[in-house]
Design a protein around this motif. Sequence first.
Motif, PDB file in Angstrom:
ATOM      1  N   LEU A  88       5.156  23.528 -11.583  1.00  8.74           N
ATOM      2  CA  LEU A  88       4.556  24.411 -10.586  1.00  8.74           C
ATOM      3  C   LEU A  88       4.689  23.828  -9.174  1.00  8.74           C
ATOM      4  CD1 LEU A  88       2.982  27.039 -10.147  1.00  8.74           C
ATOM      5  CD2 LEU A  88       0.885  25.745 -10.559  1.00  8.74           C
ATOM      6  N   LEU A  89       4.469  22.533  -9.035  1.00  6.40           N
ATOM      7  CA  LEU A  89       4.629  21.883  -7.723  1.00  6.40           C
ATOM      8  C   LEU A  89       6.079  21.945  -7.251  1.00  6.40           C
ATOM      9  CD1 LEU A  89       2.350  18.753  -8.267  1.00  6.40           C
ATOM     10  CD2 LEU A  89       1.895  20.659  -6.711  1.00  6.40           C
ATOM     11  N   ASP A  90       7.012  21.764  -8.180  1.00 11.51           N
ATOM     12  CA  ASP A  90       8.433  21.822  -7.830  1.00 11.51           C
ATOM     13  C   ASP A  90       8.856  23.232  -7.414  1.00 11.51           C
ATOM     14  OD1 ASP A  90       8.786  19.115  -8.286  1.00 11.51           O
ATOM     15  OD2 ASP A  90       9.621  19.381 -10.303  1.00 11.51           O
ATOM     16  N   VAL A  91       8.459  24.223  -8.196  1.00 10.63           N
ATOM     17  CA  VAL A  91       8.842  25.608  -7.921  1.00 10.63           C
ATOM     18  C   VAL A  91       8.308  26.065  -6.564  1.00 10.63           C
ATOM     19  CG1 VAL A  91       8.430  28.003  -8.656  1.00 10.63           C
ATOM     20  CG2 VAL A  91       9.149  26.296 -10.322  1.00 10.63           C
ATOM     21  N   THR A  92       7.108  25.648  -6.230  1.00  5.34           N
ATOM     22  CA  THR A  92       6.489  26.049  -4.961  1.00  5.34           C
ATOM     23  C   THR A  92       6.857  25.111  -3.814  1.00  5.34           C
ATOM     24  OG1 THR A  92       4.491  24.790  -5.501  1.00  5.34           O
ATOM     25  CG2 THR A  92       4.526  27.140  -6.099  1.00  5.34           C
ATOM     26  N   GLN A  93       7.651  24.114  -4.098  1.00  2.00           N
ATOM     27  CA  GLN A  93       8.090  23.094  -3.139  1.00  2.00           C
ATOM     28  C   GLN A  93       6.927  22.274  -2.577  1.00  2.00           C
ATOM     29  OE1 GLN A  93      10.719  24.959  -0.288  1.00  2.00           O
ATOM     30  NE2 GLN A  93      12.218  25.422  -1.855  1.00  2.00           N
ATOM     31  N   LEU A  94       5.811  22.262  -3.282  1.00  2.00           N
ATOM     32  CA  LEU A  94       4.681  21.441  -2.864  1.00  2.00           C
ATOM     33  C   LEU A  94       4.838  19.989  -3.300  1.00  2.00           C
ATOM     34  CD1 LEU A  94       1.735  23.932  -3.431  1.00  2.00           C
ATOM     35  CD2 LEU A  94       2.621  23.080  -1.247  1.00  2.00           C
ATOM     36  N   SER A  95       5.841  19.719  -4.124  1.00  2.73           N
ATOM     37  CA  SER A  95       6.100  18.327  -4.493  1.00  2.73           C
ATOM     38  C   SER A  95       6.559  17.525  -3.266  1.00  2.73           C
ATOM     39  CB  SER A  95       7.134  18.236  -5.612  1.00  2.73           C
ATOM     40  OG  SER A  95       8.315  18.914  -5.251  1.00  2.73           O
ATOM     41  N   ASP A  96       7.000  18.240  -2.213  1.00  3.94           N
ATOM     42  CA  ASP A  96       7.362  17.575  -0.957  1.00  3.94           C
ATOM     43  C   ASP A  96       6.141  17.325  -0.079  1.00  3.94           C
ATOM     44  OD1 ASP A  96      10.035  17.714  -1.709  1.00  3.94           O
ATOM     45  OD2 ASP A  96      10.385  19.587  -0.626  1.00  3.94           O
ATOM     46  N   VAL A  97       5.036  18.004  -0.366  1.00  3.64           N
ATOM     47  CA  VAL A  97       3.814  17.895   0.434  1.00  3.64           C
ATOM     48  C   VAL A  97       2.888  16.828  -0.134  1.00  3.64           C
ATOM     49  CG1 VAL A  97       1.743  19.144   1.186  1.00  3.64           C
ATOM     50  CG2 VAL A  97       3.965  20.303   1.147  1.00  3.64           C
ATOM     51  N   PHE A  98       2.768  16.789  -1.459  1.00  6.71           N
ATOM     52  CA  PHE A  98       1.863  15.853  -2.123  1.00  6.71           C
ATOM     53  C   PHE A  98       2.601  14.618  -2.605  1.00  6.71           C
ATOM     54  CE2 PHE A  98      -0.340  19.910  -2.782  1.00  6.71           C
ATOM     55  CZ  PHE A  98      -1.635  19.568  -2.435  1.00  6.71           C
ATOM     56  N   GLN A  99       1.984  13.461  -2.417  1.00  5.12           N
ATOM     57  CA  GLN A  99       2.479  12.250  -3.059  1.00  5.12           C
ATOM     58  C   GLN A  99       1.896  12.239  -4.462  1.00  5.12           C
ATOM     59  OE1 GLN A  99       2.362   8.490  -0.942  1.00  5.12           O
ATOM     60  NE2 GLN A  99       1.905   9.594   0.942  1.00  5.12           N
ATOM     61  N   SER A 100       2.755  12.083  -5.444  1.00  3.49           N
ATOM     62  CA  SER A 100       2.328  12.140  -6.834  1.00  3.49           C
ATOM     63  C   SER A 100       2.715  10.860  -7.555  1.00  3.49           C
ATOM     64  CB  SER A 100       2.989  13.347  -7.505  1.00  3.49           C
ATOM     65  OG  SER A 100       2.504  13.524  -8.794  1.00  3.49           O
ATOM     66  N   PHE A 101       1.813  10.388  -8.424  1.00  4.66           N
ATOM     67  CA  PHE A 101       2.015   9.130  -9.137  1.00  4.66           C
ATOM     68  C   PHE A 101       1.750   9.336 -10.624  1.00  4.66           C
ATOM     69  CE2 PHE A 101       1.040   8.261  -4.780  1.00  4.66           C
ATOM     70  CZ  PHE A 101       1.918   7.247  -4.436  1.00  4.66           C
ATOM     71  N   GLY A 102       2.340   8.500 -11.438  1.00  2.00           N
ATOM     72  CA  GLY A 102       2.225   8.628 -12.884  1.00  2.00           C
ATOM     73  C   GLY A 102       0.870   8.273 -13.453  1.00  2.00           C
ATOM     74  N   SER A 103       0.068   7.538 -12.701  1.00  2.48           N
ATOM     75  CA  SER A 103      -1.243   7.133 -13.193  1.00  2.48           C
ATOM     76  C   SER A 103      -2.226   7.012 -12.038  1.00  2.48           C
ATOM     77  CB  SER A 103      -1.155   5.786 -13.916  1.00  2.48           C
ATOM     78  OG  SER A 103      -0.876   4.759 -12.971  1.00  2.48           O
ATOM     79  N   VAL A 104      -3.498   7.000 -12.375  1.00  2.92           N
ATOM     80  CA  VAL A 104      -4.533   6.798 -11.364  1.00  2.92           C
ATOM     81  C   VAL A 104      -4.379   5.415 -10.730  1.00  2.92           C
ATOM     82  CG1 VAL A 104      -7.027   6.572 -10.982  1.00  2.92           C
ATOM     83  CG2 VAL A 104      -6.144   8.419 -12.412  1.00  2.92           C
ATOM     84  N   ASP A 105      -4.100   4.408 -11.554  1.00  2.00           N
ATOM     85  CA  ASP A 105      -3.941   3.044 -11.034  1.00  2.00           C
ATOM     86  C   ASP A 105      -2.830   2.974  -9.988  1.00  2.00           C
ATOM     87  OD1 ASP A 105      -5.983   2.080 -12.636  1.00  2.00           O
ATOM     88  OD2 ASP A 105      -4.624   1.423 -14.230  1.00  2.00           O
ATOM     89  N   ALA A 106      -1.708   3.624 -10.271  1.00  2.00           N
ATOM     90  CA  ALA A 106      -0.579   3.622  -9.319  1.00  2.00           C
ATOM     91  C   ALA A 106      -0.943   4.354  -8.042  1.00  2.00           C
ATOM     92  CB  ALA A 106       0.661   4.232  -9.957  1.00  2.00           C
ATOM     93  N   ALA A 107      -1.647   5.467  -8.163  1.00  2.00           N
ATOM     94  CA  ALA A 107      -2.059   6.238  -6.976  1.00  2.00           C
ATOM     95  C   ALA A 107      -3.036   5.438  -6.133  1.00  2.00           C
ATOM     96  CB  ALA A 107      -2.656   7.574  -7.395  1.00  2.00           C
ATOM     97  N   VAL A 108      -4.002   4.796  -6.762  1.00  2.00           N
ATOM     98  CA  VAL A 108      -4.975   3.961  -6.027  1.00  2.00           C
ATOM     99  C   VAL A 108      -4.247   2.811  -5.341  1.00  2.00           C
ATOM    100  CG1 VAL A 108      -6.938   2.391  -6.276  1.00  2.00           C
ATOM    101  CG2 VAL A 108      -6.958   4.612  -7.431  1.00  2.00           C
ATOM    102  N   ALA A 109      -3.351   2.154  -6.065  1.00  2.00           N
ATOM    103  CA  ALA A 109      -2.609   1.015  -5.499  1.00  2.00           C
ATOM    104  C   ALA A 109      -1.735   1.428  -4.319  1.00  2.00           C
ATOM    105  CB  ALA A 109      -1.750   0.369  -6.586  1.00  2.00           C
ATOM    106  N   SER A 110      -1.300   2.688  -4.270  1.00  2.00           N
ATOM    107  CA  SER A 110      -0.416   3.134  -3.197  1.00  2.00           C
ATOM    108  C   SER A 110      -1.125   3.085  -1.840  1.00  2.00           C
ATOM    109  CB  SER A 110       0.087   4.554  -3.455  1.00  2.00           C
ATOM    110  OG  SER A 110      -0.943   5.514  -3.290  1.00  2.00           O
ATOM    111  N   TYR A 111      -2.442   3.116  -1.829  1.00  2.00           N
ATOM    112  CA  TYR A 111      -3.175   3.022  -0.567  1.00  2.00           C
ATOM    113  C   TYR A 111      -3.154   1.609   0.015  1.00  2.00           C
ATOM    114  CZ  TYR A 111      -5.093   7.740  -0.775  1.00  2.00           C
ATOM    115  OH  TYR A 111      -5.236   9.109  -0.775  1.00  2.00           O
ATOM    116  N   GLU A 112      -2.829   0.639  -0.809  1.00  2.00           N
ATOM    117  CA  GLU A 112      -2.792  -0.747  -0.351  1.00  2.00           C
ATOM    118  C   GLU A 112      -1.483  -1.104   0.324  1.00  2.00           C
ATOM    119  OE1 GLU A 112      -3.666  -3.072  -3.800  1.00  2.00           O
ATOM    120  OE2 GLU A 112      -5.622  -2.129  -4.074  1.00  2.00           O
ATOM    121  N   GLU A 113      -0.485  -0.249   0.174  1.00  2.00           N
ATOM    122  CA  GLU A 113       0.845  -0.551   0.713  1.00  2.00           C
ATOM    123  C   GLU A 113       0.902  -0.334   2.199  1.00  2.00           C
ATOM    124  OE1 GLU A 113       3.392   1.959  -1.615  1.00  2.00           O
ATOM    125  OE2 GLU A 113       3.028   0.787  -3.397  1.00  2.00           O
TER     126      GLU A 113
END
Length: 113
Positions: A88-113
């Motif tokens: 759904l995100l791909d079809v609506t091209q929202l995958s370019d708007v949202f940063q998406s990660f495979g897990s909560v841990d990876a998403a949380v860690a992305s704020y530290e970068e």
Amino acid sequence: MDISTSDRDGVTVLTLDGDALGGPDGSAMHDALHAVRGDGPSQVVVDLSRVRHMNSSGLGMLIGALTTARSSGGDLRLAAPGERVVTLLDVTQLSDVFQSFGSVDAAVASYEE
């Protein structure tokens, strides 16, 4: 849909459980974001691992949450979206708007970068 809130290393994690169809769910997410926002920037991760179905209103709910987070100088990232949500995100091209990660841990860690 149920929404639970937790804190992980200073990042607010909103866990959605059930079908994301907008309407009252959007209001509940909006209220949850405003409750944790406070006066400073909000770093938010939306855990989608338990979302079975999402429609266009559910996408609107996520866009509203992203706008709320960014208006305070923060950001919102998605964690563990299922195959249907990714499509759904791909079809609506929202995958370019949202940063998406495979897990909560990876998403949380992305704020530290």
